[in-house]
Design a protein around this motif. Structure first.
Motif, mmCIF file in Angstrom:
data_model
loop_
_atom_site.group_PDB
_atom_site.id
_atom_site.type_symbol
_atom_site.label_atom_id
_atom_site.label_comp_id
_atom_site.label_asym_id
_atom_site.label_seq_id
_atom_site.Cartn_x
_atom_site.Cartn_y
_atom_site.Cartn_z
ATOM 1 N N LYS A 34 -56.346 7.516 5.892
ATOM 2 C CA LYS A 34 -55.415 8.030 6.893
ATOM 3 C C LYS A 34 -55.571 9.537 7.054
ATOM 4 O O LYS A 34 -55.523 10.284 6.084
ATOM 5 N N GLY A 35 -55.795 9.978 8.281
ATOM 6 C CA GLY A 35 -55.975 11.393 8.572
ATOM 7 C C GLY A 35 -57.415 11.851 8.566
ATOM 8 O O GLY A 35 -57.722 12.967 9.014
ATOM 9 N N LEU A 58 -55.612 6.205 11.594
ATOM 10 C CA LEU A 58 -54.148 6.253 11.592
ATOM 11 C C LEU A 58 -53.563 5.471 10.421
ATOM 12 O O LEU A 58 -52.358 5.469 10.216
ATOM 13 N N MET A 59 -54.424 4.784 9.684
ATOM 14 C CA MET A 59 -54.078 4.090 8.443
ATOM 15 C C MET A 59 -55.351 4.087 7.612
ATOM 16 O O MET A 59 -56.427 4.465 8.088
ATOM 17 N N ASP A 60 -55.255 3.662 6.363
ATOM 18 C CA ASP A 60 -56.458 3.502 5.555
ATOM 19 C C ASP A 60 -57.235 2.295 6.080
ATOM 20 O O ASP A 60 -56.695 1.182 6.129
ATOM 21 N N ALA A 115 -54.561 19.898 8.524
ATOM 22 C CA ALA A 115 -53.154 19.928 8.946
ATOM 23 C C ALA A 115 -53.017 19.400 10.369
ATOM 24 O O ALA A 115 -52.049 18.695 10.701
ATOM 25 N N GLU A 116 -54.008 19.688 11.199
ATOM 26 C CA GLU A 116 -53.967 19.238 12.596
ATOM 27 C C GLU A 116 -54.105 17.722 12.696
ATOM 28 O O GLU A 116 -53.340 17.068 13.423
ATOM 29 N N THR A 117 -55.067 17.138 11.970
ATOM 30 C CA THR A 117 -55.234 15.687 12.064
ATOM 31 C C THR A 117 -54.059 14.961 11.425
ATOM 32 O O THR A 117 -53.611 13.925 11.930
ATOM 33 N N ALA A 143 -47.450 11.906 14.242
ATOM 34 C CA ALA A 143 -46.821 11.812 15.563
ATOM 35 C C ALA A 143 -47.149 10.481 16.233
ATOM 36 O O ALA A 143 -46.270 9.828 16.813
ATOM 37 N N LEU A 144 -48.395 10.049 16.150
ATOM 38 C CA LEU A 144 -48.793 8.791 16.786
ATOM 39 C C LEU A 144 -48.160 7.596 16.089
ATOM 40 O O LEU A 144 -47.709 6.657 16.739
#
Length: 317
Positions: free
Chosen positions: A25-26, A172-174, A207-209, A215-216
């Motif tokens: 995630k991220g 957005l998830m693992d 931090a941005e991702t 948020a998503l």
């Protein structure tokens, strides 16, 4: 352009190979053209629950071709965004219609009893995580310049991918991401009748991702009908191959039986003229059917949840 973190994975996938790669995630997965002109098949699974997997059928609801801003969705009833496309060049024509090629197809089309194919490549790649050929699902085909004739026949056109072109997907998830080098490129125009290697990289979160992921997920992972495993009536994974009825099981269909309410409408002469126009132009049914179609069409255009519009049109980069 999204700032990426340090590179955690840096692989070269040689022709007719693939790799199952955990992307957390991220993190951002990058799939790159090392020489150009190579079709890439892609699939992914929830790393924590392999029964949640990418659905090209759901993705087709966004459009027949994936593009920047589109989600990689999991199959219903999970129906969650797994990844989002954050970079995709114009040269990457994507295909969500064609199933992955397979050995039987090669035998039927060309008479090859032995030939590389995407099903076998996927099988070997996911086997590292204990998955079987039965656990494969239709793929997102990147740099696959296909089309349809007016009568529905598939067409293949020159692959315009250039050296250095790449697609980025933010997790957005693992997930367990599975990119492979397409196995039919030597006999189809999808890879310009050749095989080339591709590059696979994974970049750590920034931090941005991380902010974008949060948020998503806040926006799109809060629906009542995104079913969790604990909500399933039957949730045990079968180990026996033969199907047998479950003793005492009775279906409980949601909203069954349906109930209907009749609404009486008085139509003016102007209304009836509009009704006839709609019947001739768009809805060739009874008076009741035309009125219903007109009301529901207005509703779909004006009252639908804004989330649906983003779903269909894709997110802004």
């Amino acid at each position: 352009m999204t700032a990426l973190g340090d590179r955690r994975v840096d692989l070269v996938l040689e022709p007719v190979t693939g790799k199952a790669v955990p992307v957390y995630k991220g993190e951002t997965l990058r799939i790159a053209q090392l020489e150009g002109g190579q079709c890439v098949d892609f699939n992914c699974y929830n790393l924590r629950d392999y029964k949640e997997y990418m659905s090209t059928g759901v993705m087709r609801r966004q459009g027949m071709r994936a593009r920047e801003g589109h989600f990689v969705w999991s199959a219903p009833p999970r129906f969650r965004p797994m990844m989002v496309v954050t970079a995709m060049p114009e040269t990457c024509v994507t295909d969500l219609l064609a199933p992955r090629c397979n050995g039987a197809m090669m035998e039927i089309m060309f008479g090859f009893e032995t030939h590389t194919n995407c099903t076998d490549t996927f099988t070997e790649a996911v086997g590292e995580y204990g998955l079987t050929p039965d656990d494969l699902h239709d793929s997102l085909n990147m740099w696959m310049n296909t089309g349809l004739t007016p009568d529905g026949e598939t067409t293949y056109s020159w692959n315009p991918a250039r050296k250095g072109d790449h697609v980025d997907l933010l997790a957005l998830m693992d997930v367990l991401a599975v990119p492979i080098v397409c196995g039919s490129g030597d006999v189809l125009l999808t890879s310009n009748f050749s095989f080339k290697p591709i590059g696979v990289e994974v970049f750590e979160p920034t931090a941005e991702t991380e902010a974008r992921v949060e948020a998503l997920n806040a926006e799109y992972v809060s629906l009542k009908n995104q079913r969790r495993v604990e909500e399933f009536r039957v949730r045990e994974i079968r180990t026996e191959r033969e199907l047998r009825p479950v003793s005492g099981y009775q279906p409980e269909f949601p909203s069954f039986p349906l109930t209907y309410t009749e609404i009486a409408l008085e139509l003016s002469e102007d209304d009836r003229e509009r009704l006839e126009y709609l019947r001739n132009a768009r809805y060739p049914g009874s008076d009741e059917e035309v009125v219903l179609a007109a009301v529901m069409s207005w509703y779909l255009e004006n009252r639908r949840n804004k989330t649906w519009e983003v779903y269909r049109g894709g997110l802004k980069p």
